[in-house]
Design a protein around this motif. Structure first.
Motif, PDB file in Angstrom:
ATOM      1  N   SER A  49       0.825  -1.198   0.000  1.00 37.68           N
ATOM      2  CA  SER A  49       0.000   0.000   0.000  1.00 37.68           C
ATOM      3  C   SER A  49       0.860   1.250   0.000  1.00 37.68           C
ATOM      4  O   SER A  49       1.999   1.251   0.481  1.00 37.68           O
ATOM      5  CB  SER A  49      -0.912  -0.004   1.229  1.00 37.68           C
ATOM      6  OG  SER A  49      -1.577   1.234   1.368  1.00 37.68           O
ATOM      7  N   ALA A  50       0.298   2.343  -0.531  1.00 38.94           N
ATOM      8  CA  ALA A  50       0.979   3.634  -0.473  1.00 38.94           C
ATOM      9  C   ALA A  50       0.628   4.401   0.794  1.00 38.94           C
ATOM     10  O   ALA A  50       1.225   5.438   1.080  1.00 38.94           O
ATOM     11  CB  ALA A  50       0.605   4.468  -1.698  1.00 38.94           C
ATOM     12  N   ALA A  51      -0.339   3.914   1.560  1.00 39.53           N
ATOM     13  CA  ALA A  51      -0.781   4.607   2.775  1.00 39.53           C
ATOM     14  C   ALA A  51       0.271   4.460   3.875  1.00 39.53           C
ATOM     15  O   ALA A  51       0.711   3.353   4.175  1.00 39.53           O
ATOM     16  CB  ALA A  51      -2.112   4.038   3.247  1.00 39.53           C
ATOM     17  N   ARG A  52       0.661   5.569   4.479  1.00 36.87           N
ATOM     18  CA  ARG A  52       1.661   5.555   5.526  1.00 36.87           C
ATOM     19  C   ARG A  52       1.307   6.544   6.633  1.00 36.87           C
ATOM     20  O   ARG A  52       0.924   7.667   6.325  1.00 36.87           O
ATOM     21  CB  ARG A  52       3.053   5.898   4.954  1.00 36.87           C
ATOM     22  CG  ARG A  52       3.603   4.869   3.967  1.00 36.87           C
ATOM     23  CD  ARG A  52       3.918   3.556   4.673  1.00 36.87           C
ATOM     24  NE  ARG A  52       4.526   2.561   3.812  1.00 36.87           N
ATOM     25  CZ  ARG A  52       3.883   1.565   3.207  1.00 36.87           C
ATOM     26  NH1 ARG A  52       2.563   1.439   3.379  1.00 36.87           N
ATOM     27  NH2 ARG A  52       4.532   0.702   2.448  1.00 36.87           N
ATOM     28  N   PRO A  53       1.387   6.158   7.908  1.00 36.16           N
ATOM     29  CA  PRO A  53       1.692   4.801   8.352  1.00 36.16           C
ATOM     30  C   PRO A  53       0.478   3.892   8.203  1.00 36.16           C
ATOM     31  O   PRO A  53      -0.659   4.307   8.389  1.00 36.16           O
ATOM     32  CB  PRO A  53       2.047   4.979   9.826  1.00 36.16           C
ATOM     33  CG  PRO A  53       1.246   6.165  10.256  1.00 36.16           C
ATOM     34  CD  PRO A  53       1.201   7.074   9.058  1.00 36.16           C
ATOM     35  N   PHE A  54       0.762   2.656   7.887  1.00 29.85           N
ATOM     36  CA  PHE A  54      -0.269   1.630   7.760  1.00 29.85           C
ATOM     37  C   PHE A  54      -0.265   0.832   9.059  1.00 29.85           C
ATOM     38  O   PHE A  54       0.743   0.247   9.417  1.00 29.85           O
ATOM     39  CB  PHE A  54       0.038   0.726   6.568  1.00 29.85           C
ATOM     40  CG  PHE A  54      -1.137  -0.073   6.099  1.00 29.85           C
ATOM     41  CD1 PHE A  54      -1.691  -1.060   6.882  1.00 29.85           C
ATOM     42  CD2 PHE A  54      -1.691   0.156   4.850  1.00 29.85           C
ATOM     43  CE1 PHE A  54      -2.777  -1.797   6.447  1.00 29.85           C
ATOM     44  CE2 PHE A  54      -2.782  -0.570   4.404  1.00 29.85           C
ATOM     45  CZ  PHE A  54      -3.334  -1.544   5.206  1.00 29.85           C
ATOM     46  N   LEU A  55      -1.388   0.798   9.753  1.00 31.51           N
ATOM     47  CA  LEU A  55      -1.454   0.100  11.039  1.00 31.51           C
ATOM     48  C   LEU A  55      -2.062  -1.287  10.883  1.00 31.51           C
ATOM     49  O   LEU A  55      -2.991  -1.479  10.095  1.00 31.51           O
ATOM     50  CB  LEU A  55      -2.257   0.899  12.058  1.00 31.51           C
ATOM     51  CG  LEU A  55      -1.404   1.840  12.942  1.00 31.51           C
ATOM     52  CD1 LEU A  55      -0.858   2.995  12.125  1.00 31.51           C
ATOM     53  CD2 LEU A  55      -2.196   2.362  14.131  1.00 31.51           C
ATOM     54  N   ILE A  56      -1.508  -2.227  11.621  1.00 30.71           N
ATOM     55  CA  ILE A  56      -2.027  -3.598  11.673  1.00 30.71           C
ATOM     56  C   ILE A  56      -2.232  -3.963  13.140  1.00 30.71           C
ATOM     57  O   ILE A  56      -1.353  -3.728  13.976  1.00 30.71           O
ATOM     58  CB  ILE A  56      -1.058  -4.608  11.023  1.00 30.71           C
ATOM     59  CG1 ILE A  56      -0.824  -4.279   9.554  1.00 30.71           C
ATOM     60  CG2 ILE A  56      -1.602  -6.035  11.163  1.00 30.71           C
ATOM     61  CD1 ILE A  56       0.217  -5.175   8.884  1.00 30.71           C
TER      62      ILE A  56
END
Length: 510
Positions: free
Chosen positions: A295-302
């Motif tokens: 993904s280009a989304a930052r920050p990406f949370l899991i």
């Protein structure tokens, strides 16, 4: 002419014991896990006890004892007995009480006991005597058995998940108690009904339907003439007791009104049971990591949801750490990830001995969960110590600022970087819910942030450019069917579904 004496101020005690206990977690909660508060420190937890507040002329607040702990495994019996004894002794020694604000959770399990909170209620009621009105403030993830509810006069619960209204709930319980005592109307009727549904909190968040509308209805029910309060509990999915299921309690002066509204709410919940969905997109660990990396989304949370310490997980599983470093982009450092909250005091001590900048070889995780068969094997980690932080027991984040010790930041932590992955090792079980919880590390500087949590708390939710809920193993596994419940009362959705279309939703007046 002599003036009449001023009216006597109400004497209202405050106390309780609060913890959420996963019976599928190998951790055991001891006395040292609890923050025990007494005297003026206990009164300081609440805004409505202030001497300059609007209730000051009406009420003399009597601090008893309150014990609260981070969710974890079942409470050791000796710890429970010790806290129960102090609470009941203080109730008796306080003299006659008009009322008691009972600050509890509702999902406490104690080793060797069933329905421990009903046992606690029995003891508290015996200590107060029958003339004291008891008003309980609870978590909506609590369980409400008939025996439990029967000892209480008022009981209410949070109406938001995440629990942004936790302090509002406590104040509502206190103010309704004062209103009841001032009015002189005595005990109201409580219409109680359990619903044969047991769902994890991550499927019942009020951010989404149907929980948003179901919980949104409670205020309108409460506003009905003659109704004192309306409350709904989803239950606690990671305990294995008969009481574990959803419940509704409507409190009113008219028993028929209480029953009709309780049964209506229960019916709505039952009919919506198949409509509850996870609060975010889900996948297994590897799927979530791959999607986040791509993904280009930052920050990406899991969310590493199966080992979430604030739901009762042990917090010591290195399963997600291993999956992160199994991904080539992360192992090579081309993509970065921050993974906070693996509890391992031995590994933390080794990092402090080595110092910042030192290369270390550590066997990480599994200190508590070893041998459980829930992917609890330690992970052999080679990396560089990149940060060391000591901490006081002053707490952290917004909850600590309101005096909630369940989110105490006590203990040291160490950050170790391997490839693009920085893992934060903690000396004690610790949640990461707010920006302050990360200390000197900046979560916004990483591509991925992988937190041991279920649904995202408000600050994390605001931080995330995108988010996935990883259905990982652990003591609070979201897949209830693979945990092994065998004491819950059946039939019970989702354990039973086909051919289970009708439920007994008749309310009982208490």
């Amino acid at each position: 002419m002599t003036s009449s004496p001023p009216p006597r101020r109400l004497r209202i005690g405050i106390g309780g014991m609060a913890i959420e206990s996963s019976q599928f977690c190998p951790h055991r909660s001891t006395y040292d896990d609890f923050r025990v508060t007494r005297d003026e420190a206990l009164l300081a937890r609440y805004t409505w006890t202030r001497s300059d507040g609007d209730l000051a002329e009406l009420v003399e607040w009597v601090p008893l004892v309150h014990a609260v702990a981070l969710p974890g495994g079942p409470v050791e019996r000796a710890t429970y007995d010790r806290i129960k004894a102090e609470l009941t002794v203080r109730v008796r020694e306080s003299g006659p009480l008009d009322g008691l604000v009972y600050d509890i959770h509702g999902a406490m399990s104690v080793v060797g006991m069933d329905d421990a909170e009903a046992d606690l209620n029995d003891a508290v009621r015996a200590a107060t005597g029958p003339g004291t009105l008891i008003s309980a403030a609870m978590d909506l993830h609590g369980n409400v058995s008939r025996r439990f509810a029967d000892r209480l006069d008022l009981l209410t619960a949070h109406r938001l998940a995440p629990h942004e209204d936790a302090w509002e709930t406590r104040e509502r319980a206190a103010r309704k108690l004062v209103e009841r005592l001032v009015s002189g109307r005595g005990r109201p009727y409580r219409a109680w009904v359990q619903i044969p549904v047991l769902l994890p909190g991550e499927k019942t968040s009020t951010r989404l339907e149907p929980a948003r509308s179901l919980y949104g209805r409670l205020a309108s029910v409460e506003a009905l003439d003659g109704v004192v309060d309306a409350a709904m509990w989803v239950g606690y999915a990671w305990a294995d007791e008969e009481r574990c299921r959803a419940a509704v309690v409507v409190t009113a002066d008219d028993p028929e009104l209480a029953v009709s509204q309780a049964e209506l709410l229960a019916r709505e919940y039952w009919e919506a049971r198949r409509d509850f969905v996870f609060v975010g997109p889900t996948g297994d660990a590897d799927t979530c990591i791959a999607r986040a990396v791509g993904s280009a989304a930052r920050p990406f949370l899991i969310s590493d949801s199966g080992d979430n310490p604030t739901a009762g997980g042990a917090g010591d599983l290195a399963y997600m750490l291993g999956r992160l470093l199994a991904h080539e982009e992360l192992a090579s450092g081309r993509v970065t990830a921050l993974h906070p909250g693996v509890t391992d005091p031995k590994a933390v001590a080794a990092c402090f001995d080595a110092g910042v900048g030192a290369e270390v070889k550590l066997s990480v995780g599994g200190q508590v969960s070893a041998g459980t068969g829930r992917h609890a094997e330690p992970y052999e980690l080679t990396g560089t110590v990149t940060a060391l932080e000591g901490s006081s027991s002053s707490g952290s984040g917004s909850d600590a600022s309101r005096g909630n010790p369940a989110y105490d930041a006590g203990g040291r932590s160490a950050a170790v970087t391997s490839g693009g992955v920085t893992v934060v090792l903690t000396e004690r079980r610790k949640p990461f819910h707010t920006r302050a919880d990360f200390g000197t590390l900046d979560p916004l500087s990483y591509d991925l942030v992988v937190v041991k949590i279920g649904y995202l708390e408000p600050e994390l939710y605001a931080m995330a450019a995108d988010w996935l809920l990883a259905l990982t193993p652990g003591g609070v596994d979201q897949d209830l069917l693979r945990l092994g419940h065998h004491k819950v009362r059946r039939p019970l959705y989702p354990f039973d579904d086909e051919g289970f279309e009708e439920a007994d939703l008749r309310a009982v007046v208490l």
